[in-house]
Design a protein around this motif. Sequence first.
Motif, PDB file in Angstrom:
ATOM      1  N   MET A   1       0.804  -1.193  -0.054  1.00 16.22           N
ATOM      2  CA  MET A   1      -0.057   0.030   0.081  1.00 16.22           C
ATOM      3  C   MET A   1       0.855   1.333  -0.107  1.00 16.22           C
ATOM      4  O   MET A   1       0.451   2.288  -0.366  1.00 16.22           O
ATOM      5  CB  MET A   1      -1.017  -0.126   1.296  1.00 16.22           C
ATOM      6  N   GLY A   2       2.146   1.175   0.462  1.00 22.14           N
ATOM      7  CA  GLY A   2       2.961   2.396   0.445  1.00 22.14           C
ATOM      8  C   GLY A   2       2.528   3.523   0.763  1.00 22.14           C
ATOM      9  O   GLY A   2       1.856   3.674   2.067  1.00 22.14           O
ATOM     10  N   ASN A   3       2.587   4.638   0.276  1.00 23.68           N
ATOM     11  CA  ASN A   3       2.165   6.065   0.387  1.00 23.68           C
ATOM     12  C   ASN A   3       0.773   6.244   0.718  1.00 23.68           C
ATOM     13  O   ASN A   3       0.321   6.615   1.534  1.00 23.68           O
ATOM     14  CB  ASN A   3       2.857   7.002  -0.788  1.00 23.68           C
ATOM     15  N   ASP A   4       0.062   5.374  -0.152  1.00 20.45           N
ATOM     16  CA  ASP A   4      -1.332   5.311   0.069  1.00 20.45           C
ATOM     17  C   ASP A   4      -1.560   4.819   1.661  1.00 20.45           C
ATOM     18  O   ASP A   4      -2.625   5.607   2.271  1.00 20.45           O
ATOM     19  CB  ASP A   4      -2.147   4.265  -0.709  1.00 20.45           C
ATOM     20  N   GLN A   5      -1.015   4.016   2.242  1.00 23.36           N
ATOM     21  CA  GLN A   5      -1.280   3.514   3.507  1.00 23.36           C
ATOM     22  C   GLN A   5      -1.146   4.865   4.520  1.00 23.36           C
ATOM     23  O   GLN A   5      -1.812   4.900   5.460  1.00 23.36           O
ATOM     24  CB  GLN A   5      -0.376   2.403   3.783  1.00 23.36           C
ATOM     25  N   THR A   6      -0.115   5.644   4.150  1.00 23.03           N
ATOM     26  CA  THR A   6       0.526   6.675   5.190  1.00 23.03           C
ATOM     27  C   THR A   6      -0.785   7.652   5.066  1.00 23.03           C
ATOM     28  O   THR A   6      -1.190   8.271   6.139  1.00 23.03           O
ATOM     29  CB  THR A   6       1.776   7.087   4.924  1.00 23.03           C
ATOM     30  N   HIS A   8      -3.813   7.622   4.759  1.00 27.61           N
ATOM     31  CA  HIS A   8      -4.992   7.096   5.358  1.00 27.61           C
ATOM     32  C   HIS A   8      -4.698   6.589   6.977  1.00 27.61           C
ATOM     33  O   HIS A   8      -5.805   5.893   7.549  1.00 27.61           O
ATOM     34  CB  HIS A   8      -5.810   6.060   4.663  1.00 27.61           C
ATOM     35  N   GLU A   9      -3.892   7.186   7.517  1.00 29.20           N
ATOM     36  CA  GLU A   9      -3.540   6.783   9.065  1.00 29.20           C
ATOM     37  C   GLU A   9      -4.615   7.704   9.811  1.00 29.20           C
ATOM     38  O   GLU A   9      -4.914   8.673   9.594  1.00 29.20           O
ATOM     39  CB  GLU A   9      -2.189   7.148   9.626  1.00 29.20           C
ATOM     40  N   THR A  10      -5.024   6.967  10.796  1.00 28.35           N
ATOM     41  CA  THR A  10      -6.194   7.609  11.724  1.00 28.35           C
ATOM     42  C   THR A  10      -5.673   9.151  12.414  1.00 28.35           C
ATOM     43  O   THR A  10      -4.423   9.101  12.870  1.00 28.35           O
ATOM     44  CB  THR A  10      -6.782   6.825  12.864  1.00 28.35           C
ATOM     45  N   GLY A  49      -8.906   5.466   9.762  1.00 29.19           N
ATOM     46  CA  GLY A  49      -8.175   4.464   8.572  1.00 29.19           C
ATOM     47  C   GLY A  49      -6.937   3.549   9.712  1.00 29.19           C
ATOM     48  O   GLY A  49      -7.288   3.645  10.924  1.00 29.19           O
ATOM     49  N   PRO A  50      -6.202   2.903   9.016  1.00 31.59           N
ATOM     50  CA  PRO A  50      -5.941   2.880   7.786  1.00 31.59           C
ATOM     51  C   PRO A  50      -7.047   1.930   7.018  1.00 31.59           C
ATOM     52  O   PRO A  50      -7.985   1.570   7.763  1.00 31.59           O
ATOM     53  CB  PRO A  50      -4.586   2.098   7.691  1.00 31.59           C
ATOM     54  N   LEU A  51      -6.732   1.588   5.728  1.00 34.04           N
ATOM     55  CA  LEU A  51      -7.602   0.688   5.066  1.00 34.04           C
ATOM     56  C   LEU A  51      -7.512  -0.514   5.892  1.00 34.04           C
ATOM     57  O   LEU A  51      -6.737  -1.045   6.315  1.00 34.04           O
ATOM     58  CB  LEU A  51      -6.895   0.494   3.707  1.00 34.04           C
TER      59      LEU A  51
END
Length: 115
Positions: A1-6, A8-10, A49-51
Motif C-alpha cells: 500500500m506504500g504511500n497510500d497507507q500513510t 489514510h492513518e487515523t 484508517g488505515p484501510l
Amino acid sequence: MGNDQTEHETRGVTVELLATVDLGAEIEGMAGRQLRMRMVTIAPGGVFGPLHDHVDRPGIVYMLQGTITDHRDGVATDYPSPGVGWPEDHNTLHWLENRGTTPAVEISVDIVRNT
C-alpha cells in the motif's frame, strides 16, 4: 500500500465506548463475543484508517451529525446525517474521512471478540 497507507492513518478521531452486551450469556454459540456500541467523532479533515476490513467483525453505522465519506473499491460514498450509514460485513475493505467543515458523528454498533 506504500504511500497510500500513510495518507489514510487515523487522525482527528475520538471514540467513546457507550455500551457492551456479553453475547455468550445471551445466545448459544456466541461465547467470547460482545455487541458493542460506540460514538465516533471525526473532526473536519480527519481520517479513520488505515484501510481495514471487517472480517469476523460485522457492524452497522448511524449518522448523527455531519457527513462521512466511506472509501471502498475505488469508490467514495458520502453518508450525510441524520440517517443510516454504511454496512460493515466480511466483504468490507475501507477507510473513512470527514471532508466537511463540521465534526461528523456516528453511532457504530458491531460484534467483536471480548477483549
